[in-house]
Motif scaffolding. Structure first.
Motif, PDB file in Angstrom:
ATOM      1  N   LEU A   1       0.823  -1.217   0.000  1.00 50.43           N
ATOM      2  CA  LEU A   1       0.000   0.000   0.000  1.00 50.43           C
ATOM      3  C   LEU A   1       0.857   1.268   0.000  1.00 50.43           C
ATOM      4  N   LEU A   2       1.891   1.290   0.822  1.00 49.97           N
ATOM      5  CA  LEU A   2       2.745   2.470   0.907  1.00 49.97           C
ATOM      6  C   LEU A   2       3.595   2.666  -0.342  1.00 49.97           C
ATOM      7  N   ARG A   3       4.130   1.589  -0.861  1.00 52.83           N
ATOM      8  CA  ARG A   3       4.931   1.725  -2.090  1.00 52.83           C
ATOM      9  C   ARG A   3       4.058   2.119  -3.285  1.00 52.83           C
ATOM     10  N   SER A   4       2.824   1.633  -3.305  1.00 46.55           N
ATOM     11  CA  SER A   4       1.894   2.021  -4.355  1.00 46.55           C
ATOM     12  C   SER A   4       1.564   3.510  -4.258  1.00 46.55           C
ATOM     13  N   ALA A   5       1.337   3.992  -3.056  1.00 43.65           N
ATOM     14  CA  ALA A   5       1.055   5.418  -2.863  1.00 43.65           C
ATOM     15  C   ALA A   5       2.264   6.268  -3.252  1.00 43.65           C
ATOM     16  N   ALA A   6       3.465   5.791  -2.948  1.00 47.97           N
ATOM     17  CA  ALA A   6       4.680   6.516  -3.327  1.00 47.97           C
ATOM     18  C   ALA A   6       4.837   6.564  -4.845  1.00 47.97           C
ATOM     19  N   ALA A   7       4.555   5.455  -5.513  1.00 52.49           N
ATOM     20  CA  ALA A   7       4.652   5.426  -6.976  1.00 52.49           C
ATOM     21  C   ALA A   7       3.624   6.366  -7.604  1.00 52.49           C
ATOM     22  N   LYS A   8       2.417   6.389  -7.047  1.00 48.53           N
ATOM     23  CA  LYS A   8       1.406   7.308  -7.560  1.00 48.53           C
ATOM     24  C   LYS A   8       1.827   8.750  -7.356  1.00 48.53           C
TER      25      LYS A   8
ATOM     26  N   TRP B   1       4.746   9.369 -10.060  1.00 53.39           N
ATOM     27  CA  TRP B   1       4.544   9.176 -11.484  1.00 53.39           C
ATOM     28  C   TRP B   1       3.154   9.548 -11.984  1.00 53.39           C
ATOM     29  N   VAL B   2       2.114   9.122 -11.308  1.00 53.51           N
ATOM     30  CA  VAL B   2       0.766   9.268 -11.844  1.00 53.51           C
ATOM     31  C   VAL B   2       0.293  10.708 -11.806  1.00 53.51           C
ATOM     32  N   TYR B   3       0.531  11.400 -10.701  1.00 54.77           N
ATOM     33  CA  TYR B   3       0.003  12.745 -10.531  1.00 54.77           C
ATOM     34  C   TYR B   3       0.979  13.827 -10.969  1.00 54.77           C
ATOM     35  N   CYS B   4       1.995  13.482 -11.698  1.00 50.24           N
ATOM     36  CA  CYS B   4       2.958  14.436 -12.271  1.00 50.24           C
ATOM     37  C   CYS B   4       3.568  15.361 -11.227  1.00 50.24           C
ATOM     38  N   GLY B   5       3.825  14.868 -10.047  1.00 46.86           N
ATOM     39  CA  GLY B   5       4.466  15.679  -9.017  1.00 46.86           C
ATOM     40  C   GLY B   5       3.539  16.614  -8.266  1.00 46.86           C
ATOM     41  N   ALA B   6       2.213  16.449  -8.381  1.00 45.83           N
ATOM     42  CA  ALA B   6       1.274  17.323  -7.688  1.00 45.83           C
ATOM     43  C   ALA B   6       1.041  16.893  -6.245  1.00 45.83           C
ATOM     44  N   ILE B   7       1.571  15.771  -5.841  1.00 43.35           N
ATOM     45  CA  ILE B   7       1.389  15.273  -4.481  1.00 43.35           C
ATOM     46  C   ILE B   7       2.393  15.976  -3.572  1.00 43.35           C
ATOM     47  N   GLU B   8       1.887  16.610  -2.529  1.00 44.47           N
ATOM     48  CA  GLU B   8       2.779  17.263  -1.575  1.00 44.47           C
ATOM     49  C   GLU B   8       3.380  16.245  -0.613  1.00 44.47           C
ATOM     50  N   ARG B   9       2.537  15.357  -0.099  1.00 44.46           N
ATOM     51  CA  ARG B   9       3.032  14.339   0.806  1.00 44.46           C
ATOM     52  C   ARG B   9       2.082  13.158   0.871  1.00 44.46           C
ATOM     53  N   VAL B  10       2.617  12.054   1.356  1.00 49.86           N
ATOM     54  CA  VAL B  10       1.852  10.840   1.590  1.00 49.86           C
ATOM     55  C   VAL B  10       1.937  10.574   3.086  1.00 49.86           C
ATOM     56  N   VAL B  11       0.791  10.427   3.739  1.00 48.03           N
ATOM     57  CA  VAL B  11       0.749  10.211   5.175  1.00 48.03           C
ATOM     58  C   VAL B  11       0.324   8.776   5.456  1.00 48.03           C
ATOM     59  N   CYS B  12       1.148   8.055   6.192  1.00 45.27           N
ATOM     60  CA  CYS B  12       0.822   6.709   6.649  1.00 45.27           C
ATOM     61  C   CYS B  12       0.203   6.863   8.036  1.00 45.27           C
ATOM     62  N   LEU B  13      -1.078   6.556   8.149  1.00 44.87           N
ATOM     63  CA  LEU B  13      -1.801   6.733   9.403  1.00 44.87           C
ATOM     64  C   LEU B  13      -1.902   5.399  10.130  1.00 44.87           C
TER      65      LEU B  13
END
Length: 104
Positions: A54-61, A64-76
């Protein structure tokens, strides 16, 4: 026969490359100055056997997928065991845009 197969493969790969190029151009055209506003929240529950996936998938998204629009990924952390917690923290340390938070 082999020549026809090679032509089909070349055409297929060319179409995939063209689609990816168009996607990249569209991502760049619609990017704004303050575009880093998306946050992905990944809740990890107790006994999650696929926490790393799940975390590696979120990191890949995010990369790559959102063209760098992701500010951060939070693991809750929603009440995980120690082994899952160690895995999550190790993966979050590998990516600078990932954070590990616990649920209050």
């Amino acid at each position: 026969m082999l020549s026809a197969l090679c032509d089909i493969i070349i055409i297929f790969l060319s179409v995939i490359g063209l689609v990816e190029l168009i996607r990249l151009i569209i991502c760049r055209l619609f990017k704004t100055k303050g575009d880093k506003s998306i946050v992905i929240l990944v809740p990890i529950k107790s006994g999650a056997k696929d926490a790393e996936l799940l975390l590696r998938s979120a990191a890949a998204k995010a990369m790559w997928v959102y063209c760098g629009a992701i500010e951060r990924v939070v693991c809750l952390d929603c009440g995980t065991d120690e082994e899952t917690k160690k895995i999550c923290m190790k993966i979050c340390d590998q990516y600078e845009f990932m954070e590990y938070k616990t649920k209050l």
